[in-house]
Design a protein around this motif. Structure first.
Motif, PDB file in Angstrom:
ATOM      1  N   TYR A 737       0.838  -1.203   0.000  1.00 47.34           N
ATOM      2  CA  TYR A 737       0.000   0.000   0.000  1.00 47.34           C
ATOM      3  C   TYR A 737       0.872   1.250   0.000  1.00 47.34           C
ATOM      4  CZ  TYR A 737       1.090   0.932   4.914  1.00 47.34           C
ATOM      5  OH  TYR A 737       1.750   1.229   6.083  1.00 47.34           O
ATOM      6  N   ALA A 738       0.274   2.353  -0.398  1.00 48.45           N
ATOM      7  CA  ALA A 738       0.872   3.689  -0.298  1.00 48.45           C
ATOM      8  C   ALA A 738      -0.251   4.652   0.057  1.00 48.45           C
ATOM      9  CB  ALA A 738       1.533   4.102  -1.603  1.00 48.45           C
ATOM     10  N   SER A 739       0.042   5.636   0.898  1.00 42.22           N
ATOM     11  CA  SER A 739      -1.010   6.560   1.325  1.00 42.22           C
ATOM     12  C   SER A 739      -0.455   7.957   1.490  1.00 42.22           C
ATOM     13  CB  SER A 739      -1.620   6.094   2.649  1.00 42.22           C
ATOM     14  OG  SER A 739      -0.678   6.187   3.706  1.00 42.22           O
ATOM     15  N   ILE A 740      -1.365   8.921   1.418  1.00 40.41           N
ATOM     16  CA  ILE A 740      -1.025  10.310   1.690  1.00 40.41           C
ATOM     17  C   ILE A 740      -2.129  10.910   2.559  1.00 40.41           C
ATOM     18  CG2 ILE A 740      -2.122  11.154  -0.435  1.00 40.41           C
ATOM     19  CD1 ILE A 740       0.093  13.350  -0.482  1.00 40.41           C
ATOM     20  N   ASN A 741      -1.722  11.721   3.510  1.00 42.44           N
ATOM     21  CA  ASN A 741      -2.643  12.353   4.454  1.00 42.44           C
ATOM     22  C   ASN A 741      -2.255  13.825   4.552  1.00 42.44           C
ATOM     23  OD1 ASN A 741      -4.073  13.298   6.657  1.00 42.44           O
ATOM     24  ND2 ASN A 741      -3.572  11.582   7.995  1.00 42.44           N
ATOM     25  N   ILE A 742      -3.189  14.707   4.186  1.00 40.88           N
ATOM     26  CA  ILE A 742      -2.943  16.149   4.233  1.00 40.88           C
ATOM     27  C   ILE A 742      -3.982  16.783   5.137  1.00 40.88           C
ATOM     28  CG2 ILE A 742      -2.751  18.294   2.911  1.00 40.88           C
ATOM     29  CD1 ILE A 742      -2.153  16.576   0.434  1.00 40.88           C
ATOM     30  N   PHE A 768      -7.477  15.824   3.395  1.00 35.43           N
ATOM     31  CA  PHE A 768      -7.662  14.853   2.319  1.00 35.43           C
ATOM     32  C   PHE A 768      -6.777  13.649   2.613  1.00 35.43           C
ATOM     33  CE2 PHE A 768      -6.287  12.946  -1.699  1.00 35.43           C
ATOM     34  CZ  PHE A 768      -7.511  12.574  -2.219  1.00 35.43           C
ATOM     35  N   LYS A 769      -7.379  12.452   2.449  1.00 27.88           N
ATOM     36  CA  LYS A 769      -6.643  11.215   2.688  1.00 27.88           C
ATOM     37  C   LYS A 769      -6.911  10.261   1.537  1.00 27.88           C
ATOM     38  CE  LYS A 769      -7.231  11.801   7.664  1.00 27.88           C
ATOM     39  NZ  LYS A 769      -7.788  11.267   8.921  1.00 27.88           N
ATOM     40  N   ALA A 770      -5.847   9.654   1.050  1.00 19.83           N
ATOM     41  CA  ALA A 770      -5.983   8.692  -0.041  1.00 19.83           C
ATOM     42  C   ALA A 770      -5.121   7.473   0.274  1.00 19.83           C
ATOM     43  CB  ALA A 770      -5.561   9.300  -1.371  1.00 19.83           C
ATOM     44  N   LEU A 771      -5.669   6.294  -0.015  1.00 17.03           N
ATOM     45  CA  LEU A 771      -4.986   5.033   0.268  1.00 17.03           C
ATOM     46  C   LEU A 771      -5.072   4.141  -0.949  1.00 17.03           C
ATOM     47  CD1 LEU A 771      -3.755   2.858   2.225  1.00 17.03           C
ATOM     48  CD2 LEU A 771      -6.124   2.285   2.823  1.00 17.03           C
ATOM     49  N   ASP A 806      -9.047   1.514  -7.743  1.00 22.77           N
ATOM     50  CA  ASP A 806      -9.198   2.880  -7.261  1.00 22.77           C
ATOM     51  C   ASP A 806      -8.731   2.979  -5.807  1.00 22.77           C
ATOM     52  OD1 ASP A 806     -10.372   3.703  -9.659  1.00 22.77           O
ATOM     53  OD2 ASP A 806     -12.355   3.056  -8.967  1.00 22.77           O
ATOM     54  N   PRO A 807      -8.080   4.075  -5.444  1.00 26.09           N
ATOM     55  CA  PRO A 807      -7.702   4.253  -4.044  1.00 26.09           C
ATOM     56  C   PRO A 807      -8.912   4.609  -3.189  1.00 26.09           C
ATOM     57  CG  PRO A 807      -7.105   6.209  -5.287  1.00 26.09           C
ATOM     58  CD  PRO A 807      -7.624   5.204  -6.292  1.00 26.09           C
ATOM     59  N   TYR A 808      -8.853   4.245  -1.923  1.00 31.90           N
ATOM     60  CA  TYR A 808      -9.859   4.726  -0.980  1.00 31.90           C
ATOM     61  C   TYR A 808      -9.559   6.199  -0.713  1.00 31.90           C
ATOM     62  CZ  TYR A 808     -12.329   5.656   3.377  1.00 31.90           C
ATOM     63  OH  TYR A 808     -13.136   6.211   4.334  1.00 31.90           O
ATOM     64  N   MET A 809     -10.597   7.050  -0.741  1.00 31.44           N
ATOM     65  CA  MET A 809     -10.401   8.476  -0.533  1.00 31.44           C
ATOM     66  C   MET A 809     -11.476   9.034   0.381  1.00 31.44           C
ATOM     67  SD  MET A 809      -9.256   9.902  -4.299  1.00 31.44           S
ATOM     68  CE  MET A 809     -10.762   9.306  -5.092  1.00 31.44           C
ATOM     69  N   GLU A 810     -11.071   9.934   1.253  1.00 30.93           N
ATOM     70  CA  GLU A 810     -12.017  10.706   2.045  1.00 30.93           C
ATOM     71  C   GLU A 810     -11.429  12.086   2.295  1.00 30.93           C
ATOM     72  OE1 GLU A 810     -11.275   9.865   6.756  1.00 30.93           O
ATOM     73  OE2 GLU A 810     -12.439   8.354   5.696  1.00 30.93           O
ATOM     74  N   ARG A 829     -16.846  10.549   2.442  1.00 35.86           N
ATOM     75  CA  ARG A 829     -16.192   9.384   1.840  1.00 35.86           C
ATOM     76  C   ARG A 829     -16.509   9.397   0.354  1.00 35.86           C
ATOM     77  NH1 ARG A 829     -16.051   3.180   4.083  1.00 35.86           N
ATOM     78  NH2 ARG A 829     -15.941   2.094   2.076  1.00 35.86           N
ATOM     79  N   PHE A 830     -15.473   9.326  -0.490  1.00 39.72           N
ATOM     80  CA  PHE A 830     -15.670   9.542  -1.924  1.00 39.72           C
ATOM     81  C   PHE A 830     -15.980   8.271  -2.709  1.00 39.72           C
ATOM     82  CE2 PHE A 830     -12.969  13.181  -0.670  1.00 39.72           C
ATOM     83  CZ  PHE A 830     -13.805  14.204  -1.056  1.00 39.72           C
ATOM     84  N   ASN A 831     -15.570   7.117  -2.230  1.00 40.54           N
ATOM     85  CA  ASN A 831     -15.793   5.906  -3.039  1.00 40.54           C
ATOM     86  C   ASN A 831     -15.945   4.672  -2.149  1.00 40.54           C
ATOM     87  OD1 ASN A 831     -13.142   5.886  -2.215  1.00 40.54           O
ATOM     88  ND2 ASN A 831     -12.257   5.685  -4.270  1.00 40.54           N
ATOM     89  N   TYR A 832     -16.128   3.534  -2.799  1.00 43.71           N
ATOM     90  CA  TYR A 832     -16.439   2.263  -2.130  1.00 43.71           C
ATOM     91  C   TYR A 832     -17.692   2.428  -1.269  1.00 43.71           C
ATOM     92  CZ  TYR A 832     -11.781   0.790  -3.634  1.00 43.71           C
ATOM     93  OH  TYR A 832     -10.670   0.474  -4.393  1.00 43.71           O
TER      94      TYR A 832
END
Length: 851
Positions: A737-742, A768-771, A806-810, A829-832
């Motif tokens: 996995y790779a993630s970013i948290n702002i 914003f968080k993406a995984l 697709d990455p998980y995003m919120e 929550r943007f997806n899933y």
């Protein structure tokens, strides 16, 4: 006893003292505000002195002619005094909050000729404005005027930091418990801070040799001597206090674009972009000096922003050097707990005709309320002398750490200080060192400290042992039901070499006991919480854990985290046997070697089921791990048995490698787990700051889902910075996995410009968080046999997933600084969104103290 972060401690101290003083303050406080104008031109008048009659309690009008003055005692009159104007007096209502506007009449010798020009008020513009043209010249000449323009610089620096309880009423001062301790109080005499008496509680001094090099860029500080008040270590850690104050009261360099004051970045009045945020006015020219000096006043375009207001003095000789500055903040600024702030900078010319800083003074007054009640005043004065420019400096000067302390720095006697202080110190200030010992023996002061420490740290000290934390004594969840816990840990009063920690807990629904035991040995004979750490620890824990939930500085059985949304019946019973060795270095690089035997048993709605549909009751692993951490220039609020990093602009690097060993002490799997992360705070001047975390991980080997990366989910109603706040527990697992948290805080940049919201001093936050991740075929139970099935809900619907393409995003938008301590976020929550038991929207709250 566990030390609490300084901001929480002082907020608590303010609250307790305010309760003690409230009856006096509410009954007798006199608060007056208003505007002072010229009686002829009706223009507002800055820098008018305003005093309560027959007192030394005073203030000055700001650049807009506004003033605010208060006294804890009844007052009946005000006087207004300004050069060129007749002194004015006004009667006021005692013990009341009121507004009084004043017109000052020019003195007779100034009234020979008065010209009144009618018409519309001219709108402020940068174009064709001589003050703006002047400040642009100052900005253009910054590099040649600052101290870093020299190849090398050496100088001495003396620093004095003084803190006092302020706005203490006469009635409180004369209470019975202080009757024999009147010598502790000093009369408050400041044009910035209202009130009558000061109670000095802290002083520290240091004398240093400083060295700078331009090419290559290097700096070195050698602390020759230092001393400070010593508090009772059961309540306050003296070294931690010094570190925290040093962070809040950093050096003031007006030539930098941003100036850090009380943990906030303020735009300098001579920053490159200053004309876009400040208004500038030429208010005087001092022609009797050579070179001539121009007085340049400035004020924020928006008074709620993180900006200063005041005056700077500039040479009118083509060099445009700063020779002095006096500035503070507007009363409407979006800054918490700050009643007043004043900075004074003095410069002196050297042999080359350039001006270098000779003295810097920063004074702040903190309090829960803007004017009423007890406050806390801090004053830092720094004196610079014995400059040497462009003198050869050997490379040995810069060897070692950037800051070093001589071995006998803390042992200098009074005679040394008397001979070597670069500035004066009053007799009353010197008495503080001895007076604090007396203050700490006051029964009322001891009671106050005990109450504050218990409320904010959550521990009750019993000498060599302390009980707590109190917020874990009671909690509940779906598996354990009502859970009671009691525990504590030893303190340095028992031993500085050995430390022990323990607790026992019982769940009334599952009828099971849980407990924890640890023993730590300090190899360097220092506290295991003191930098640099060097210790070995052995521990055993039998307790419950939510898969994938990792909390920083918070216990999972914290009562407030008992309240959760959705279905949250999955729990693990864990047995942890751990052995860890921790080694930190002076350059803030550290490593941890660890061994862990982990036996886990699923509980509640969580089951381990193999491909033969057999339920597995217990999974055992044995792991060896190596963790590396590098945090350059990191500082801590460091207590005797408590340490919290102070977030700053420097990055923090983490790397962890874990090897699972099959056959070792019952370990069932071989695998390799690699994880790395970078944390960094970015300061964006007037746009606030961003906290950014980048993280990634990879697991090599075939393992069941409990040993995969279970991504950090949050089903509580508290906003968690490092978790996915709309992800369900155990919803996603990955082997890579790779993630970013702002997380960005605008510090009120937009709200400060909306009239109705401006007064509330709210602050905007966005995140914003993406995984991105997934499962290789060998770790996907749908494609590979001999793996545990991924968990399902009771109705058979799928509960745990692997991430797809697709990455998980919120993301979230929020409002912070509500009542100065609460942040509320609207999370999306943007997806899933087709997964069962998920929500597209949610509201989360977080308690956070900020200046």
């Amino acid at each position: 006893m566990k030390q609490l972060p300084l901001i929480s401690f002082f907020i608590g101290l303010f609250s307790i003292l305010n309760l003690l003083l409230s009856s006096d303050a509410l009954a007798q406080a006199t608060v007056v505000s208003g505007t002072v104008r010229d009686a002829v031109t009706k223009e507002t008048l800055p820098n008018v002195s305003v005093f309560f009659k027959d007192t030394k309690i005073g203030t000055q009008t700001d650049v807009n002619g506004n003033y605010n003055i208060s006294s804890a005692e009844p007052q009946s009159g005000l006087s207004f005094n300004s050069v060129g104007y007749t002194i004015a007096s006004k009667n006021i209502m005692p013990s009341a909050t009121q507004q009084t506007d004043v017109l000052l009449v020019p003195s007779s010798n100034s009234l020979d000729e008065v010209i009144i020009v009618g018409g519309k008020r001219i709108k402020y513009r940068n174009k064709d404005n001589p003050a703006v043209e002047l400040i642009r010249q100052v900005i253009a000449h910054k590099d040649e005027n600052r101290i870093k323009s020299y190849q090398t610089v050496a100088y001495q620096q003396y620093e004095k930091m003084l803190f006092s309880v302020s706005n203490v009423s006469e009635k409180f001062k004369n209470k019975k418990m202080f009757r024999n301790y009147q010598f502790l109080f000093q009369e408050q005499d400041s044009t910035l801070i209202g009130g009558k008496n000061l109670l000095p509680i802290y002083i520290q001094e240091s004398l240093s040799d400083k060295f700078l090099s331009k090419e290559p860029e290097k700096s070195k500080t050698v602390i020759v001597a230092q001393k400070q008040v010593q508090f009772d270590s059961r309540y306050i850690d003296n070294k931690g206090m010094k570190t925290y104050f040093d962070r809040m009261y950093q050096d003031i360099d007006i030539y930098k674009n941003n100036i850090s004051v009380i943990s906030n970045d303020f735009l300098s009045p001579i920053a490159d972009g200053a004309p876009a945020f400040y208004k500038f006015f030429i208010t005087d020219t001092l022609k009797n000096q050579k070179p001539q000096i121009i007085e340049l006043s400035f004020t924020p375009r928006n008074t709620g922003d993180m900006l200063f207001e005041g005056k700077i003095y500039v040479t009118n000789d083509g060099k445009y050097a700063i020779t002095g500055a006096s500035f503070g903040v507007n009363k409407n600024i979006n800054l918490n707990f700050v009643r007043a702030l004043k900075i004074d900078l003095s410069f002196e010319p050297n042999a080359a005709g350039k001006y270098n800083l000779s003295k810097s003074k920063l004074l702040t007054d903190f309090g829960i309320g803007k004017t009423k009640g007890v406050g806390f005043t801090g004053e830092r004065t720094v004196t610079f002398k014995k400059y040497q420019f462009d003198a050869p400096l050997p490379d040995t000067v810069f060897q070692g750490k950037s800051t070093s302390v001589l071995g006998d720095a803390g042992k200098k006697d009074d005679l040394f200080w008397k001979k070597n202080r670069l500035d004066t110190i009053s007799a009353s200030e010197l008495k503080i060192y001895g007076n604090i010992d007396t203050l700490q023996n006051l029964p009322s002061f001891k009671r106050t400290m005990q109450i504050v420490t218990l409320l904010f740290a959550g521990y009750q000290n019993l000498g060599p042992y302390e009980i707590g934390p109190v917020n874990t004594f009671y909690s509940f969840n779906n598996v354990e039901g009502l859970r009671l816990r009691l525990g504590g840990r030893t303190t340095p009063e028992l031993s500085k070499r050995y430390y022990f920690e323990n607790y026992a807990a019982y769940g009334f629904k599952d009828e099971k006991w849980k407990f924890f035991l640890s023993a730590t040995y300090s190899i360097n004979n220092k506290s295991i919480y003191e930098f640099p750490q060097n210790y070995i620890r052995a521990s055993f824990q039998r307790d419950t854990k939510i898969p994938g939930q990792e909390l920083q500085f918070v216990q999972e059985d914290n009562f407030l985290l008992s309240f959760k949304r959705g279905v949250n019946d999955m729990l693990l019973y864990n047995d942890f046997y751990r052995l860890d060795y921790v080694k930190e270095y002076e350059n803030h690089f550290s490593y941890t070697l660890g061994f862990k035997k982990w036996s886990q048993t699923p509980a509640g709605g969580l089951f381990y089921q193999n491909d033969a549909n057999q339920f597995v009751n217990r999974l055992t692993t044995s792991e060896l791990s190596l963790q590396l951490r590098y945090a350059p220039n990191e500082k801590f609020y460091q207590g005797k048995i408590y340490r919290v990093p102070i977030t700053d602009r420097y990055p923090v690097f983490n790397f962890k490698y874990t090897a699972g060993l099959k056959g070792l002490l019952g370990g069932e799997y071989n695998y390799h787990n690699i994880m790395g992360s970078i944390d960094k705070r970015f300061y964006l001047s007037q746009l606030g700051y961003s906290d950014v975390t980048i993280e990634g991980g990879y697991i090599a080997g075939k393992v069941p889902f409990p040993l995969l990366d279970i991504h950090r989910a949050n089903q509580t109603y508290a906003y968690q910075l490092n978790s996915y706040n709309l992800m369900n527990f155990l919803e996603f697992v990955s082997d890579h996995y790779a993630s970013i948290n702002i997380d960005h805080n605008f510090n009120g940049f937009f709200f400060n410009k909306i009239p109705l919201l401006k007064k509330l001093k709210l602050r905007e936050v966005v995140s914003f968080k993406a995984l991105y991740g997934g499962l290789r075929d060998e770790n996907n139970p749908a494609l590979t046999s001999s793996l545990y099935r991924l968990p399902d809900y009771e109705d058979g619907s799928k509960r745990t997933y692997a991430l797809g393409n697709d990455p998980y995003m919120e993301g979230s938008v929020g409002v912070g600084n509500i009542f100065k301590l609460l942040r509320v976020d609207l999370v999306k929550r943007f997806n899933y969104l087709n997964h069962p038991e998920v929500s597209e929207w949610g509201i989360r709250a977080r308690v956070k103290f900020d200046f």
